[in-house]
Design an enzyme around this catalytic site. Structure first.
Site, PDB file in Angstrom:
ATOM      1  N   ALA A  10       0.806  -1.221   0.000  1.00 50.94           N
ATOM      2  CA  ALA A  10       0.000   0.000   0.000  1.00 50.94           C
ATOM      3  C   ALA A  10       0.839   1.270   0.000  1.00 50.94           C
ATOM      4  O   ALA A  10       0.711   2.118  -0.897  1.00 50.94           O
ATOM      5  CB  ALA A  10      -0.937  -0.018   1.208  1.00 50.94           C
ATOM      6  N   ALA A  11       1.697   1.444   1.008  1.00 52.13           N
ATOM      7  CA  ALA A  11       2.436   2.697   1.131  1.00 52.13           C
ATOM      8  C   ALA A  11       3.468   2.849   0.016  1.00 52.13           C
ATOM      9  O   ALA A  11       3.565   3.907  -0.613  1.00 52.13           O
ATOM     10  CB  ALA A  11       3.121   2.760   2.497  1.00 52.13           C
ATOM     11  N   GLU A  34      10.425  -5.678  -3.676  1.00 56.14           N
ATOM     12  CA  GLU A  34       9.366  -6.330  -2.903  1.00 56.14           C
ATOM     13  C   GLU A  34       9.783  -7.764  -2.606  1.00 56.14           C
ATOM     14  O   GLU A  34      10.099  -8.532  -3.515  1.00 56.14           O
ATOM     15  CB  GLU A  34       8.043  -6.305  -3.667  1.00 56.14           C
ATOM     16  CG  GLU A  34       6.958  -7.228  -3.130  1.00 56.14           C
ATOM     17  CD  GLU A  34       6.642  -7.009  -1.659  1.00 56.14           C
ATOM     18  OE1 GLU A  34       6.487  -8.010  -0.931  1.00 56.14           O
ATOM     19  OE2 GLU A  34       6.560  -5.834  -1.229  1.00 56.14           O
ATOM     20  N   SER A  40       0.526  -4.186  -4.226  1.00 58.30           N
ATOM     21  CA  SER A  40      -0.740  -3.452  -4.116  1.00 58.30           C
ATOM     22  C   SER A  40      -1.931  -4.366  -3.836  1.00 58.30           C
ATOM     23  O   SER A  40      -2.931  -4.350  -4.551  1.00 58.30           O
ATOM     24  CB  SER A  40      -0.992  -2.654  -5.406  1.00 58.30           C
ATOM     25  OG  SER A  40       0.055  -1.757  -5.650  1.00 58.30           O
ATOM     26  N   CYS A  44      -6.081  -6.703   4.377  1.00 60.10           N
ATOM     27  CA  CYS A  44      -7.305  -6.680   5.194  1.00 60.10           C
ATOM     28  C   CYS A  44      -8.366  -7.627   4.640  1.00 60.10           C
ATOM     29  O   CYS A  44      -9.273  -8.042   5.356  1.00 60.10           O
ATOM     30  CB  CYS A  44      -7.871  -5.276   5.255  1.00 60.10           C
ATOM     31  SG  CYS A  44      -6.749  -4.052   5.973  1.00 60.10           S
ATOM     32  N   VAL A  81      15.595  -6.343   0.528  1.00 51.05           N
ATOM     33  CA  VAL A  81      16.628  -5.358   0.828  1.00 51.05           C
ATOM     34  C   VAL A  81      17.287  -5.731   2.158  1.00 51.05           C
ATOM     35  O   VAL A  81      16.606  -5.951   3.159  1.00 51.05           O
ATOM     36  CB  VAL A  81      16.042  -3.934   0.881  1.00 51.05           C
ATOM     37  CG1 VAL A  81      17.105  -2.935   1.332  1.00 51.05           C
ATOM     38  CG2 VAL A  81      15.498  -3.542  -0.487  1.00 51.05           C
ATOM     39  N   ASP A 287       3.031   1.003   7.739  1.00 57.13           N
ATOM     40  CA  ASP A 287       3.033   0.359   9.050  1.00 57.13           C
ATOM     41  C   ASP A 287       4.387   0.435   9.766  1.00 57.13           C
ATOM     42  O   ASP A 287       4.480   0.069  10.929  1.00 57.13           O
ATOM     43  CB  ASP A 287       2.638  -1.117   8.910  1.00 57.13           C
ATOM     44  CG  ASP A 287       1.185  -1.296   8.506  1.00 57.13           C
ATOM     45  OD1 ASP A 287       0.468  -0.281   8.418  1.00 57.13           O
ATOM     46  OD2 ASP A 287       0.776  -2.445   8.259  1.00 57.13           O
ATOM     47  N   TRP A 438     -34.616  10.004  15.876  1.00 59.33           N
ATOM     48  CA  TRP A 438     -33.399  10.407  16.583  1.00 59.33           C
ATOM     49  C   TRP A 438     -32.352   9.331  16.319  1.00 59.33           C
ATOM     50  O   TRP A 438     -32.442   8.226  16.837  1.00 59.33           O
ATOM     51  CB  TRP A 438     -33.655  10.533  18.094  1.00 59.33           C
ATOM     52  CG  TRP A 438     -34.303  11.820  18.498  1.00 59.33           C
ATOM     53  CD1 TRP A 438     -35.634  12.042  18.689  1.00 59.33           C
ATOM     54  CD2 TRP A 438     -33.645  13.064  18.741  1.00 59.33           C
ATOM     55  NE1 TRP A 438     -35.859  13.351  19.036  1.00 59.33           N
ATOM     56  CE2 TRP A 438     -34.650  14.008  19.079  1.00 59.33           C
ATOM     57  CE3 TRP A 438     -32.319  13.484  18.702  1.00 59.33           C
ATOM     58  CZ2 TRP A 438     -34.360  15.334  19.387  1.00 59.33           C
ATOM     59  CZ3 TRP A 438     -32.034  14.814  19.009  1.00 59.33           C
ATOM     60  CH2 TRP A 438     -33.046  15.720  19.334  1.00 59.33           C
TER      61      TRP A 438
END
Length: 456
Positions: A10-11, A34, A40, A44, A81, A287, A438
């Site tokens: 993701a990041a 990766e 990607s 979740c 890495v 993360d 309400w």
């Protein structure tokens, strides 16, 4: 210029994609390392694929490596890495399939290494049938194990947080007999207050899940190369499959070795633009970073895909010459166990107390629709407000059918520093199929306002 990204989920891929949108290949080359086989993807979504709600693994992949490559991003899968040299501005990576080492220089570096699951010593076994749920590869392994013959019949899920309750649901839907072990007095003890966690526990037991709280795991019994039971002080619990949901920690070992600053939460420290503090051209997101809680002002580590995508986007915009910031978080989250929905935003009572707030609480039971309308379901809403000022500090919801997403209205109120009295006048939508006249959010705000006035 060259951008090197560590981590292709993701990041990392959000950062790479945003930088590419702003700078073409002639201005910026992008290399992504990766360790896994996918980019990607939605981690979740793994419990819902395992449980059968999602019928195809590939539906969890938002963009494949090939799609990224077509966009001019050099994605190198199965490359881990192993070193970052800030002086030489170079990273070293192992080719996990082909062997050998790759060295790649960089002008900009995005550290998006994610988080690592907490793994106690007793869980570090070579035997089959013990799984974490961190990557899509982990999901594949669990799926394959459940499909093998003879099919597993009993599952023990260790940990009652988000992953734990979601995987317990997945195992129930797959037809297994499920036991969930949680060391706290209630499941989701770090997410909601005790009385709300008790509602979750009651519902899980109603689904046939055996919930054992205040649990302690001593080890695993294995035989024939596979897990057979989970050992507790109360005896051994038979298990054909064991799922670990014990939480995660920022994956910062490599960052520490390289000299990137790491904060009190264990995450990499960045500024609002996701630039690593005091390191020009070095960015971090997802993360593996710590961020600021907008209510307490304190650093926190909240590993959620929503934040990872936003943080990566911010880093990529800035790398590409734009300007963007990530201001912080308020802890909004949601999950479900079968038809029971659980949501929270802001601070729990425990968190508010730890932050030094004096506060009042209000808890109400209401329905998701007008009580006379078919399908109306009960929900419980709890609101936490600062004593005297009435500032909304947090809220929690437990209920069924259209309950949990109401947390978003409360999240907006927390984000904008509204008082509970201001909330009572919110112009929320109403029609019998969607809400009582309400809304439960307004009822909770009204009751919290009364508690604030009583405290004056």
């Amino acid at each position: 210029m060259k951008l090197v990204v560590i981590g292709g989920d993701a990041a990392g891929m959000s950062a790479a994609s945003q930088a590419r949108k702003r700078l073409g290949e002639s201005d910026l080359s992008i290399v992504v390392f990766e360790r896994g086989r996918y980019t990607s993807y939605s981690a979740c979504g793994i419990p819902y694929w395992i449980g059968g709600a999602v019928d195809d693994r590939d539906k969890l992949v938002a963009r494949t490596p090939e799609e990224h490559r077509k966009a001019g991003i050099d994605v190198r899968l199965r490359h881990e890495v192993v070193g970052i040299d800030l002086d030489r501005r170079e990273v070293r990576a192992h080719d996990l399939d082909g062997g050998g080492e790759v060295r790649e220089p960089f002008d900009h570096l995005v550290y998006a290494a994610g988080a690592t699951p907490f793994m106690p010593e007793w869980a570090r076994v070579r035997d089959e049938g013990v799984f974490g749920v961190q990557t899509l590869g982990d999901g594949e392994a669990i799926h394959a194990w459940l499909d093998r013959k003879p099919e597993p019949r009993t599952a023990v899920v260790i940990g009652g947080g988000y992953i734990g309750v979601e995987m317990a649901e997945a195992m129930v839907l797959r037809g297994l007999t499920v036991t969930l072990l949680e060391k706290s007095p209630q499941p989701m003890g770090k997410t909601v207050d005790p009385e709300m966690g008790a509602l979750v526990q009651k519902s899980m037991r109603g689904l046939g899940i055996e919930v054992i709280t205040d649990a302690h795991v001593e080890g695993l019994e294995t035989a024939g190369g596979r897990v057979r039971a989970v050992v507790t002080p109360g005896g051994a619990l038979p298990a054909d499959v064991v799922v670990l949901g014990l939480g995660v920690r920022p994956n910062t070992a490599l960052a520490r070795e390289a000299g990137l600053p790491v904060g009190s939460t264990g995450g990499v420290r960045t500024d609002l633009r996701m630039r690593v503090e005091e390191l020009e051209g070095v960015w971090a997101a997802g993360d593996c970073v710590e961020t600021r809680h907008l209510i307490t002002g304190r650093p926190v580590h909240v590993p959620l895909g929503t934040h990872a995508n936003k943080q990566g986007r911010v880093a990529g915009i800035n790398i590409g010459g734009g300007y963007a910031t990530f201001p912080g978080v308020i802890g909004t989250a949601v999950t479900k166990v079968c038809d029971l929905e659980v949501a929270r935003t802001g601070l729990t009572s425990k968190e508010a107390r730890a932050a030094g707030y004096s506060f009042v609480t209000a808890t109400v039971d209401s329905t998701s629709r007008a009580g006379y309308y078919p399908g109306a379901e009960l929900m419980t809403v709890k609101v936490i407000a600062e004593r005297r000022t009435g500032l909304l500090l947090g809220a929690q919801i437990v209920g069924r059918s259209e309950a949990a997403k109401r947390i978003d209205a409360l999240a907006v109120a927390v984000w904008n520093r509204m008082t509970v009295e201001e909330m009572t006048a919110l112009d929320l939508s109403y029609a019998p199929p969607f809400a009582p006249v309400w809304d439960p959010v307004l009822i909770a705000a009204r009751k919290a306002t009364e508690a604030v006035h009583a405290s004056l």
